[in-house]
Design an enzyme around this catalytic site. Structure first.
Site, PDB file in Angstrom:
ATOM      1  N   GLY A  70      55.784  14.209  54.403  1.00 52.14           N
ATOM      2  CA  GLY A  70      54.450  14.461  53.864  1.00 52.14           C
ATOM      3  C   GLY A  70      53.646  15.131  54.972  1.00 52.14           C
ATOM      4  CG  LEU A  71      49.644  16.596  54.454  1.00 52.91           C
ATOM      5  CD1 LEU A  71      48.192  16.404  54.073  1.00 52.91           C
ATOM      6  CD2 LEU A  71      49.892  18.035  54.882  1.00 52.91           C
TER       7      LEU A  71
ATOM      8  N   GLY B 239      54.614  13.426  58.554  1.00 54.13           N
ATOM      9  CA  GLY B 239      55.969  13.719  59.017  1.00 54.13           C
ATOM     10  C   GLY B 239      56.250  15.213  59.064  1.00 54.13           C
TER      11      GLY B 239
ATOM     12  CG  HIS C  66      39.074   5.996  45.346  1.00 51.93           C
ATOM     13  ND1 HIS C  66      38.062   6.441  44.546  1.00 51.93           N
ATOM     14  CD2 HIS C  66      39.232   6.926  46.317  1.00 51.93           C
ATOM     15  CE1 HIS C  66      37.633   7.606  45.009  1.00 51.93           C
ATOM     16  NE2 HIS C  66      38.322   7.920  46.083  1.00 51.93           N
TER      17      HIS C  66
ATOM     18  NE  ARG D 132      42.217   6.934  53.472  1.00 54.29           N
ATOM     19  CZ  ARG D 132      41.827   7.864  52.603  1.00 54.29           C
ATOM     20  NH1 ARG D 132      40.977   8.806  52.974  1.00 54.29           N
ATOM     21  NH2 ARG D 132      42.271   7.854  51.357  1.00 54.29           N
TER      22      ARG D 132
ATOM     23  N   GLY E  93      60.351  11.052  56.470  1.00 56.24           N
ATOM     24  CA  GLY E  93      59.124  11.342  55.724  1.00 56.24           C
ATOM     25  C   GLY E  93      58.611  12.718  56.101  1.00 56.24           C
TER      26      GLY E  93
ATOM     27  CG  LEU F  59      44.245  14.685  53.405  1.00 51.13           C
ATOM     28  CD1 LEU F  59      43.780  15.910  52.616  1.00 51.13           C
ATOM     29  CD2 LEU F  59      45.684  14.364  53.029  1.00 51.13           C
TER      30      LEU F  59
ATOM     31  NE  ARG G 252      37.326   7.086  49.276  1.00 46.80           N
ATOM     32  CZ  ARG G 252      38.355   7.855  49.560  1.00 46.80           C
ATOM     33  NH1 ARG G 252      39.479   7.315  49.975  1.00 46.80           N
ATOM     34  NH2 ARG G 252      38.277   9.151  49.434  1.00 46.80           N
TER      35      ARG G 252
HETATM   36  C1  LIG Z   1      45.366  10.603  44.354  1.00 45.75           C
HETATM   37  C2  LIG Z   1      45.084  10.610  45.837  1.00 45.75           C
HETATM   38  C3  LIG Z   1      44.173  11.504  46.363  1.00 45.75           C
HETATM   39  C4  LIG Z   1      43.910  11.513  47.734  1.00 45.75           C
HETATM   40  N1  LIG Z   1      42.989  12.396  48.237  1.00 45.75           N
HETATM   41  C5  LIG Z   1      42.749  12.402  49.561  1.00 45.75           C
HETATM   42  C6  LIG Z   1      41.813  13.333  50.118  1.00 45.75           C
HETATM   43  O1  LIG Z   1      41.207  14.137  49.409  1.00 45.75           O
HETATM   44  N2  LIG Z   1      41.614  13.314  51.457  1.00 45.75           N
HETATM   45  C7  LIG Z   1      42.267  12.437  52.274  1.00 45.75           C
HETATM   46  O2  LIG Z   1      42.047  12.484  53.490  1.00 45.75           O
HETATM   47  N3  LIG Z   1      43.169  11.577  51.775  1.00 45.75           N
HETATM   48  C8  LIG Z   1      43.429  11.540  50.450  1.00 45.75           C
HETATM   49  N4  LIG Z   1      44.339  10.650  49.954  1.00 45.75           N
HETATM   50  C9  LIG Z   1      45.181   9.883  50.881  1.00 45.75           C
HETATM   51  C10 LIG Z   1      46.269  10.787  51.448  1.00 45.75           C
HETATM   52  O3  LIG Z   1      46.730  11.658  50.447  1.00 45.75           O
HETATM   53  C11 LIG Z   1      47.466  10.024  51.988  1.00 45.75           C
HETATM   54  O4  LIG Z   1      47.037   8.968  52.789  1.00 45.75           O
HETATM   55  C12 LIG Z   1      48.334  10.929  52.832  1.00 45.75           C
HETATM   56  O5  LIG Z   1      48.659  12.115  52.124  1.00 45.75           O
HETATM   57  C13 LIG Z   1      49.594  10.226  53.281  1.00 45.75           C
HETATM   58  O6  LIG Z   1      50.398  11.145  53.983  1.00 45.75           O
HETATM   59  P1  LIG Z   1      51.719  10.677  54.717  1.00 45.75           P
HETATM   60  O7  LIG Z   1      52.331  11.900  55.284  1.00 45.75           O
HETATM   61  O8  LIG Z   1      51.410   9.550  55.616  1.00 45.75           O
HETATM   62  O9  LIG Z   1      52.642  10.086  53.548  1.00 45.75           O
HETATM   63  P2  LIG Z   1      53.187  10.737  52.180  1.00 45.75           P
HETATM   64  O10 LIG Z   1      52.534  11.998  51.814  1.00 45.75           O
HETATM   65  O11 LIG Z   1      53.166   9.607  51.196  1.00 45.75           O
HETATM   66  O12 LIG Z   1      54.673  11.099  52.503  1.00 45.75           O
HETATM   67  C14 LIG Z   1      55.673  10.136  52.623  1.00 45.75           C
HETATM   68  C15 LIG Z   1      56.978  10.820  52.910  1.00 45.75           C
HETATM   69  O13 LIG Z   1      57.930   9.828  53.245  1.00 45.75           O
HETATM   70  C16 LIG Z   1      59.110  10.023  52.496  1.00 45.75           C
HETATM   71  N5  LIG Z   1      59.740   8.709  52.385  1.00 45.75           N
HETATM   72  C17 LIG Z   1      59.174   7.521  52.051  1.00 45.75           C
HETATM   73  N6  LIG Z   1      60.070   6.532  52.158  1.00 45.75           N
HETATM   74  C18 LIG Z   1      61.211   7.094  52.580  1.00 45.75           C
HETATM   75  C19 LIG Z   1      62.493   6.573  52.899  1.00 45.75           C
HETATM   76  N7  LIG Z   1      62.763   5.273  52.837  1.00 45.75           N
HETATM   77  N8  LIG Z   1      63.455   7.451  53.272  1.00 45.75           N
HETATM   78  C20 LIG Z   1      63.206   8.782  53.362  1.00 45.75           C
HETATM   79  N9  LIG Z   1      61.992   9.314  53.113  1.00 45.75           N
HETATM   80  C21 LIG Z   1      61.012   8.481  52.721  1.00 45.75           C
HETATM   81  C22 LIG Z   1      58.672  10.673  51.233  1.00 45.75           C
HETATM   82  O14 LIG Z   1      59.745  11.359  50.644  1.00 45.75           O
HETATM   83  C23 LIG Z   1      57.568  11.597  51.765  1.00 45.75           C
HETATM   84  O15 LIG Z   1      58.157  12.759  52.278  1.00 45.75           O
HETATM   85  C24 LIG Z   1      44.580  10.615  48.577  1.00 45.75           C
HETATM   86  C25 LIG Z   1      45.493   9.712  48.043  1.00 45.75           C
HETATM   87  C26 LIG Z   1      45.722   9.680  46.681  1.00 45.75           C
HETATM   88  C27 LIG Z   1      46.633   8.641  46.119  1.00 45.75           C
END
Ligand SMILES: Cc1cc2nc3c(=O)[nH]c(=O)nc-3n(C[C@H](O)[C@H](O)[C@H](O)COP(=O)(O)OP(=O)(O)OC[C@H]3O[C@@H](n4cnc5c(N)ncnc54)[C@H](O)[C@@H]3O)c2cc1C
Length: 671
Positions: A43-44, A46, A267, A464, A41, A470, A338
């Site tokens: 995202g932010l 990982g 939400h 939350r 992963g 984030l 929320r």
């Molecule tokens: C529309 C929306 C708006 C939001 N706005 C806000 C905000 O303004 N402020 C805030 O604090 N939070 C906000 N959130 C929540 C926040 O965006 C998320 O909780 C956060 O970005 C999650 O980050 P993460 O790195 O944990 O996961 P993600 O960003 O979901 O990343 C997951 C990663 O895992 C990888 N992955 C998943 N499964 C596998 C697998 N089996 N094998 C390989 N790779 C895999 C994906 O490719 C990706 O790279 C919002 C959420 C949504 C839905």
């Protein structure tokens, strides 16, 4: 059996993290070069972890299923990121951020973790500014802040309505530097399908190359899961279409306990559902509640006239509008948390005041903000006797500056101009507070297996607060894991490379291949989405915003039945040795079908209302809080950590009793 030890350091809350960091074992730079870490992963959570671990000198292998880390779901985050910098001078502090987060989470999170989160929150902003993240600035050039729900200060840093995207570009740049140096091996379009445990320790993963279909073995000294949340168990959610629970669920099946699965966030401000053929819901950022007022008509005649399009919302006089959040919660008004805002909107719609065809929508209205900002601007620009049109024009310009992209998105989807008519919104599944159980070190119940970001059960308790996800993901990745994992890896400096030609890898790979072969050979007649939609409907109707014993028992039985039908009737077209999106989805939905049942089982166990989990049997019957959710601290002040035992209905509950030494448990009132 693993014992549930949260490993929270001893000592005063404010000193725990500092003392911990002073005492842990470190790995010297030369030895770091001999240690491999897998980060699943990017995202932010990982991405920040991978970049930092590589910068420290470890050899990192990072994986995502998209074609680039830049496309992680984190990119969708709109509103902002919290930090207790107190730039606004409005009384913020680490303690207040900690306090608001524990209270906002309805006292179901671990104090020590949340305090650490608040403590490192300021570092995140400094780190991101150094990376060039273009946070909004005020007139004097300082970083600007706005307010989010459930707090009385402004502590949310933002980059227009694209904060997640900008933060992700920062983390991605940091990763890219390490990819270029050869310290990160980046595996795009690779999906982890199992974890490999060797002598009780996580030592590798099995992945599928999503382009060629090839199954690969990868080893490391530790494995980090940062794969996001499981909100798509509801089928419709604000999450990216690809967001899934597979990695988290696979590690659960290999020994990682799954915590509080029923804690989901619905939400309040999403674009309402339009029909049965929709596959995705869209969020309207919570930041809009800074300036938008939420209302429905007071009179049912007006509601009917609106639904029949005989009148427009702007035709309804001020005295005939019910600003129900301001009415019910005068202290926090439109900025209640929320869970509270969502339930209040549902209550009005259930009572027949919903303003769209389906009766599931309320208004989010900016007319008052246009006036307020417009009059201020007229004064600033020395325009005396400004006409109402001029005031509105000036006010609209300010709102456009703050939220322009959100308004544009709304107009594209709904085909109505939200500068001229109020937006329509309704609650939707958005975030999962539950997830893989982790201790203070962010380690799961399997040695060497860590979990970060939304995938872990995190610091948000039962609800939350906005802009805290984030913060948590980046705190985990930039500032917490890089310390805690070193302490663990200091024992591994003499281990050497982990081989992949071992029985443990053989077995895990075989399981993965067998399952793929099953999907390809099954002679079913139904698409994967058919089952996902069915699951989503049960989840929304019976495990959604309101839950009760009868519905939850029915949900468990119905999900089990859908699962059985899925394994008989699912049809996956195409080939396994090519890019096959249906095959990817089949595996993910199979996991959702198990997780969904555990989710309902957890909700059934928790016979109290707290945060996003509203049990209809547990409501305040008297006094000022009449009708509000009733928490039960005597019996339920614990984290539910479920151990896998085969069928989800057989999962065994372990309780982590929560201790509140620095915060007094109180009834959560926003009145
Ligand atoms: C529309 C929306 C708006 C939001 N706005 C806000 C905000 O303004 N402020 C805030 O604090 N939070 C906000 N959130 C929540 C926040 O965006 C998320 O909780 C956060 O970005 C999650 O980050 P993460 O790195 O944990 O996961 P993600 O960003 O979901 O990343 C997951 C990663 O895992 C990888 N992955 C998943 N499964 C596998 C697998 N089996 N094998 C390989 N790779 C895999 C994906 O490719 C990706 O790279 C919002 C959420 C949504 C839905």
């Amino acid at each position: 059996m693993t014992t549930l030890n949260s490993k929270v350091p001893k000592g005063p809350l404010k000193d725990k993290w500092t003392t911990y960091k002073d005492k842990i074992d470190l790995v010297n730079p030369a030895n770091k070069r001999n240690i491999d870490i897998i980060v699943v992963g990017t995202g932010l959570a990982g991405g920040s972890a991978a970049a930092t671990l590589a910068e420290l000198g470890y050899n990192v292998k990072a994986y995502c299923y998209q074609d680039s880390p830049r496309r992680a779901h984190s990119i969708a985050a709109q509103g902002g990121i919290n930090a207790s910098k107190n730039y606004m001078g409005d009384g913020d502090s680490d303690y207040r951020l900690f306090y608001d987060t524990v209270k906002g989470g309805d006292y179901r999170s671990r104090e020590a973790n949340v305090y650490r989160l608040a403590e490192v929150s300021g570092n995140i902003i400094d780190q991101c500014v150094a990376q060039g993240v273009p946070f909004a600035r005020d007139y004097g050039g300082l970083l600007d802040n706005r307010s989010f729900g459930g707090v009385l200060v402004s502590r949310t840093f933002y980059a227009k309505g694209q904060t997640g995207q900008q933060l992700l570009l920062g983390a991605y740049s940091a990763m890219n530097r390490q990819i270029a140096r050869g310290k990160i091996d980046m595996y795009n379009r690779h999906e982890m399908l199992d974890v490999v445990i060797v002598e009780g320790k996580a030592r590798g993963i099995i992945v599928r190359n999503l382009i060629t279909g090839e199954i690969e073995r990868h080893s490391a000294h530790a494995v980090v899961i940062a794969t996001g949340g499981y909100g798509n168990v509801y089928f419709l959610s604000t999450n990216a279409m690809g967001s899934n629970a597979t990695a988290a669920w696979k590690i659960h099946k290999k020994g990682a306990y799954f915590a509080n699965p029923c804690f989901t966030q619905i939400h309040p401000t999403c674009i309402p559902r339009s029909g049965d053929y929709q596959s995705k819901l869209t969020l309207m950022s919570e930041s809009l509640r800074n300036d938008g007022r939420i209302w429905v008509p007071k009179n049912k005649d007006d509601v009917m006239a609106i639904r029949e399009r005989k009148i427009k919302p702007v035709d309804i006089a001020e005295e005939n509008r019910d600003y129900f959040l301001e009415r019910r919660y005068p202290a926090f008004g439109n900025l209640v948390p929320r869970d509270v805002a969502s339930r209040a909107a549902k209550e009005r719609c259930d009572a027949g005041y919903g303003v769209n065809k389906t009766g599931e929508a309320v208004y989010l209205d900016f007319a008052a903000a246009f006036q307020r900002y417009g009059k201020e601007q007229a004064k600033i620009h020395g325009i005396s006797n400004a006409t109402n049109e001029k005031v509105i024009e000036l006010g609209v310009a300010i709102i456009k500056e703050k939220y322009g992209n959100l308004f544009q998105m709304y107009e594209k989807i709904i085909d109505e101009n939200p500068y001229k008519t109020p937006m329509m919104i309704y609650p939707a599944t958005h975030y999962t507070m539950g997830g893989v159980w982790v201790d203070y070190n962010l380690m799961t119940t399997v040695d060497g297996l860590y979990c970060l970001g939304e995938a872990n059960f995190s610091d948000h308790g039962a609800n939350r607060l906005g802009a805290s996800a984030l913060m948590q993901g980046l705190a985990d990745g930039y500032f917490v894991l890089p310390y805690t994992i070193g302490d663990y890896l200091s024992d591994d400096i003499r281990t050497g490379k982990i081989p992949t030609d071992t029985p443990e890898f053989d077995e895990a790979e075989k399981e993965v291949k067998d399952r793929i072969d099953f999907f390809m050979n099954n002679k079913g007649t139904r698409s994967v989405d058919y089952f996902h939609k069915k699951l989503g409907k049960v989840m929304w109707d019976k495990v959604g915003m309101g839950r009760n014993e009868k519905g939850l028992k029915e949900a468990m039985a119905e999900i089990r039945a859908i699962r059985e039908e899925f394994w008989k009737e699912v049809k996956v077209p195409g080939d396994k040795n090519e890019m096959n999106l249906e095959l990817e989805k089949a595996g993910r939905v199979a996991d959702f079908l198990e997780l969904g049942e555990l989710f309902a089982k957890d909700a059934l166990d928790r016979n109290e209302s707290c945060g996003g989990h509203f049990r209809e049997e547990s409501v305040e019957l008297e006094g000022e809080q009449k009708g509000e959710a009733k928490r039960n601290d005597k019996d339920y002040a614990y984290v539910s950590a479920w151990e896998y035992k085969g069928e989800p209905s057989d999962a065994v509950l372990h309780k982590e009793q929560l201790e509140f030494k620095d915060i007094e448990l109180k009834q959560r009132s926003y009145k």
